[in-house]
Write a protein that holds these residues in place. Sequence first.
Motif, PDB file in Angstrom:
ATOM      1  N   TYR A 311      10.588 -30.501  14.575  1.00 54.07           N
ATOM      2  CA  TYR A 311       9.189 -30.823  14.260  1.00 54.07           C
ATOM      3  C   TYR A 311       8.651 -29.828  13.238  1.00 54.07           C
ATOM      4  N   ALA A 312       7.917 -30.360  12.268  1.00 56.29           N
ATOM      5  CA  ALA A 312       7.379 -29.513  11.202  1.00 56.29           C
ATOM      6  C   ALA A 312       6.117 -28.778  11.639  1.00 56.29           C
ATOM      7  N   THR A 313       5.257 -29.425  12.433  1.00 60.12           N
ATOM      8  CA  THR A 313       3.994 -28.816  12.852  1.00 60.12           C
ATOM      9  C   THR A 313       3.731 -29.147  14.316  1.00 60.12           C
ATOM     10  N   ASP A 314       2.745 -28.448  14.874  1.00 61.74           N
ATOM     11  CA  ASP A 314       2.326 -28.736  16.254  1.00 61.74           C
ATOM     12  C   ASP A 314       1.684 -30.118  16.358  1.00 61.74           C
ATOM     13  N   ASP A 315       0.942 -30.527  15.338  1.00 60.40           N
ATOM     14  CA  ASP A 315       0.322 -31.856  15.367  1.00 60.40           C
ATOM     15  C   ASP A 315       1.379 -32.953  15.375  1.00 60.40           C
ATOM     16  N   GLU A 316       2.469 -32.720  14.683  1.00 54.10           N
ATOM     17  CA  GLU A 316       3.563 -33.694  14.686  1.00 54.10           C
ATOM     18  C   GLU A 316       4.175 -33.797  16.079  1.00 54.10           C
ATOM     19  N   PHE A 317       4.311 -32.676  16.766  1.00 54.59           N
ATOM     20  CA  PHE A 317       4.839 -32.697  18.132  1.00 54.59           C
ATOM     21  C   PHE A 317       3.894 -33.445  19.065  1.00 54.59           C
ATOM     22  N   ARG A 396      12.015 -33.761  11.154  1.00 56.69           N
ATOM     23  CA  ARG A 396      13.191 -32.999  10.752  1.00 56.69           C
ATOM     24  C   ARG A 396      14.467 -33.444  11.464  1.00 56.69           C
ATOM     25  N   THR A 397      14.393 -34.488  12.264  1.00 56.75           N
ATOM     26  CA  THR A 397      15.586 -35.036  12.912  1.00 56.75           C
ATOM     27  C   THR A 397      16.338 -35.883  11.892  1.00 56.75           C
ATOM     28  N   SER A 398      17.591 -35.571  11.667  1.00 59.52           N
ATOM     29  CA  SER A 398      18.349 -36.254  10.622  1.00 59.52           C
ATOM     30  C   SER A 398      18.822 -37.634  11.088  1.00 59.52           C
ATOM     31  N   ASP A 399      19.134 -38.484  10.103  1.00 62.56           N
ATOM     32  CA  ASP A 399      19.671 -39.806  10.424  1.00 62.56           C
ATOM     33  C   ASP A 399      21.026 -39.701  11.120  1.00 62.56           C
ATOM     34  N   ALA A 400      21.804 -38.666  10.775  1.00 64.05           N
ATOM     35  CA  ALA A 400      23.116 -38.502  11.399  1.00 64.05           C
ATOM     36  C   ALA A 400      22.973 -38.257  12.908  1.00 64.05           C
TER      37      ALA A 400
END
Length: 454
Positions: A311-317, A396-400
């Motif tokens: 996660y990039a930010t707390d709001d994203e979480f 930030r979770t990749s497609d792989a």
Amino acid sequence: MTTITSPQPATRPSPPSATPLHAQGSQQSSTREVAEAADPDTGLPARVNGAQRTDRGVASRLAAVPGTIARFLRPITTVGWLVLGTAAVAFVLAFALGWVEFVFVGVTLCAAFVLALFSLIGRMSFQVSAELEPRRVTAGQRSLGRLTVHNSGARPTAPTRLELPVGAAVAEFVIPRLATGAEDENLFAVPTQRRAVVVAGPATTVRGDALGLLRRASVWTQRIELFVHPVVVRIASTSQGLVRDLEGHETALLSNSDLAFHALREYEPGDDIRNVHWRTSARTGRLMVRQYQETRRSQLLLLMDTERGHYATDDEFELAVSAFASVGVGALRDETPMRAWSTAGALRTRTHVSLLDDSCRIAPTDSLHSSLREFARVAGMRAPTPSLVVVAVGSRTSDAEVAALAALYGGETRIIAMRCAPERAAGQRRVGRATVVDVPSLDQLASLVDRVNR
């Protein structure tokens, strides 16, 4: 038993008295019984047992000394210890250097400490209650607390300071002088802007001096939990499953054996003779068999990835937690069998309230599992094969990683990854066998899920 006596002058021994042998034995036996009288509880001689009891009593009193000393020293604050240490140093310097000024400093500090002791004299007879209403709110809603202090003693109480921890903050209340039977009530607001479990309490009265040398705290209430639920939206049904079941939901697929009748068709080689509809066959002159709509039951596995690095930010979480909770509440509303897991462990899914309560405790974690695939594997152990897997992940979770998760399941299991990324445009795409849905905001979640279900 051997008896030791003091030495006597040498005299001619007198002949032994004619004492019967049985009498001598009786006399020795009685002497032994008196000398070796034992305590009935311990089996030890009375004198030995009494000494041991005395030793145990002394040992217990000595063992209680450190606790007693600690109880008397506990009210001394850090400032108080500094004052006592400074006074001791002043007296040592006055003795070593002969300076009267240091004596004055030491006496002044000791006098201040003695005067501070008077602030701790007396006891308080309070009945304190703390309440929160309501106990469960959605993030952004209002929750109020009420603190009531009642003087249950026979004497009026002096003004008192009361502290009530609320979350990370501490609320302070000044309780005025209360007459016997009087009551003081205070209202306070609880911060509920973000999802959390806010702990209020315990309420503690604090007594001390103005200089802060001494401080005595008395606890009056227990801790109270306020559940600030994540914001959720109503979404379409998630009861799409691939596990065949006679009590499931109808699908567009046709079957030769089920409960939902669809139509009649002509007999084909290999059809079960039990499905022949004989009345229609007699009327048309051709063999006709029944055809059914296949019914299937959903087995939902709901996953919440809490890996901090995804996660990039707390709001994203927080957006991911809200999406996760929205899908879970929708599944429970549809009575869809489901299991919910975060990276830290399983969540309760008996009711939507229990799910939301546990969602309040979800927090970012660091490397609890080696990968997203490993997390999904652990969550699915010792459980029926899911027909639908929904996982909430960060930008930030990749497609792989999503593709590796999808490879855990067979072709009859559908995988949906909700990638919560406020900076991305809403949309969906295929990544291997998984469907990745980009969720930029919670308001768009319902339409995105509805589009995936079509």
